[in-house]
Every structure is written in structure tokens, then in C-alpha cells.
Enzyme design. Structure first.
Site, PDB file in Angstrom:
ATOM      1  N   HIS A 166       0.948  -1.284  -0.440  1.00  0.00           N
ATOM      2  CA  HIS A 166      -0.136   0.016   0.048  1.00  0.00           C
ATOM      3  C   HIS A 166       0.988   1.672  -0.231  1.00  0.00           C
ATOM      4  O   HIS A 166       0.542   2.658  -0.424  1.00  0.00           O
ATOM      5  CB  HIS A 166      -0.414   0.223   1.139  1.00  0.00           C
ATOM      6  CG  HIS A 166      -1.816  -0.612   1.397  1.00  0.00           C
ATOM      7  ND1 HIS A 166      -1.785  -1.932   2.663  1.00  0.00           N
ATOM      8  CD2 HIS A 166      -2.799  -1.393   1.036  1.00  0.00           C
ATOM      9  CE1 HIS A 166      -2.933  -2.543   3.116  1.00  0.00           C
ATOM     10  NE2 HIS A 166      -3.412  -3.016   1.277  1.00  0.00           N
ATOM     11  N   LYS A 182     -17.672  -7.497   6.931  1.00  0.00           N
ATOM     12  CA  LYS A 182     -17.183  -8.011   6.768  1.00  0.00           C
ATOM     13  C   LYS A 182     -15.930  -8.086   8.362  1.00  0.00           C
ATOM     14  O   LYS A 182     -16.101  -6.950   8.723  1.00  0.00           O
ATOM     15  CB  LYS A 182     -15.931  -7.736   5.606  1.00  0.00           C
ATOM     16  CG  LYS A 182     -14.781  -8.488   5.387  1.00  0.00           C
ATOM     17  CD  LYS A 182     -13.980  -7.520   4.246  1.00  0.00           C
ATOM     18  CE  LYS A 182     -12.906  -8.320   3.965  1.00  0.00           C
ATOM     19  NZ  LYS A 182     -11.702  -7.781   3.057  1.00  0.00           N
TER      20      LYS A 182
END
Ligand code: ADP
Length: 178
Positions: free
Chosen positions: A20, A44
Site C-alpha cells: 500500500h 466483513k
């Protein structure tokens, strides 16, 4: 004066890692400002809650004034409009990423033709890194210090120690598969 070119980099960042960071750094080469936006999924299960993920991402960019970190829970293109971003930045690791990213890019373009989708090919040295791999290795006590910054390694150790105390260490990880 021209308004700044601003891009949105959305993801779950659970947790943030060097893959990232590399995409964000490269995006800053093309854009004046980057909004890193953590998607809060209603379904989630999360290893780190949203507050913790925000803290970990902010810490990673504490010396970069051109990065803003936020969370959101709506359509990504709607959030991009909210923050006046003209592009959405994503990373591409492997072919399986490609199919998903390709479909998402087409859907997003249909929803918001004014927003450009910019995909960066992952750096070779980061291709194998994903948040789920990091979670799995860390849950088993493995060393993830080559994959994610030190403050994230520390947070992972602390979180898994907490989960172990609660008796929910590795079962939690299995249910977290991306
Ligand atoms: P992960 O897949 O690691 O859980 P996210 O879902 O938060 O990460 O992904 C956010 C964006 O970052 C996606 O576009 C994803 O393709 C990209 N990304 C994730 N890992 C890497 C990596 N190792 N190299 C480049 N881009 C990556």
C-alpha cells in the site's frame, strides 16, 4: 491558480503494509494530494477496528502533508465526489486482482464517468504482500517485519495477544480470509 489534483486511494487496509505504501508514494508522484480512505464494511469481520486502522495508516504518513486519511461507508465514487477527487487509485498485484479491478473500474466508470481509475502495477518486491497474508503469518507468530512497518508489527502482536487471551486467536484469522 489551478485547483490541486486530488486522488482517492480506497481499500480496507487491514492492516496497511509496504505494498500500500508503495502505491501511495507513486500516486503522490502523479497527484498533488491523496486521500487514503478506509472502507468500513458492514459485514466483513475486522482484525483491527476502524479507529485502529485509521491510527495505523495515519502513523504511516505522519511526515507526508499531502496525504489525508479518512474512513467511509458508501459507494467509492460517491465518496470520491465528496472529497473532490478526480481519480481513484488502485494497485494491481496478480492476474486475479486484474479481473476484479477491471470489473470494478468498468462499474465505477458507468456510475461516475467523470472519475478516472488509475491502476499501478505492484512493485516486484511487494507482489506477494497482502493484508490477509500478513494477518495469517502474524496470527501464527511469524515475522512480518519485511512486509509492514514496525508500528503495525507491534499492533499485530498486541492484537493477537489479546485474541489469544480471549481464546479466539486463529479461528478469527480463518474467518478473515479476503
Ligand atoms: P489487501 O488486498 O492487502 O487486503 P486492500 O484490500 O486494502 O489490501 O487493497 C487496497 C488496494 O491496494 C487495492 O487496489 C490492492 O490491489 C492494492 N494492494 C494491496 N496489496 C498490494 C501490493 N502488495 N502491491 C500493490 N498494491 C497492493
Amino acid at each position: 491558480m489551478d485547483s490541486p489534483r486530488r486522488a482517492l486511494y480506497p481499500g480496507s487496509f487491514n492492516p496497511i503494509h509496504y505494498g500500500h505504501l508503495d502505491i501511495a508514494r507513486r500516486a503522490l508522484g502523479l497527484f498533488d494530494e491523496l486521500v487514503i480512505a478506509i472502507y468500513v464494511s458492514p459485514t466483513k469481520p475486522d482484525l483491527f477496528d476502524i479507529e485502529e486502522r485509521l491510527t495505523l495508516v495515519k502513523e504511516s504518513f505522519k511526515d507526508e502533508p499531502r496525504v489525508r486519511v479518512a474512513s467511509y461507508s458508501k459507494l467509492t465514487v460517491d465518496y470520491a465526489h465528496d472529497v473532490n477527487a478526480t481519480a481513484i487509485v488502485r494497485g494491481l498485484r496478480v492476474f486475479s486482482d486484474f479481473e476484479l479491478e477491471f470489473r470494478m473500474a468498468l462499474a465505477n466508470r458507468r456510475l461516475a464517468p467523470d472519475i478516472e481509475i488509475v491502476n499501478f502495477i505492484a512493485a516486484e518486491e511487494h507482489i506477494h504482500i497482502s493484508s490477509s497474508t500478513i494477518r495469517e503469518i502474524a496470527s501464527l507468530g511469524g515475522d512480518v517485519s519485511t512486509m509492514t512497518p514496525a508500528h503495525v508489527v507491534t499492533a499485530l502482536k498486541r492484537r493477537f495477544a489479546e485474541l489469544k487471551q480471549q481464546g479466539s486467536g486463529s479461528s478469527f484469522v480463518v474467518s478473515l480470509a479476503d
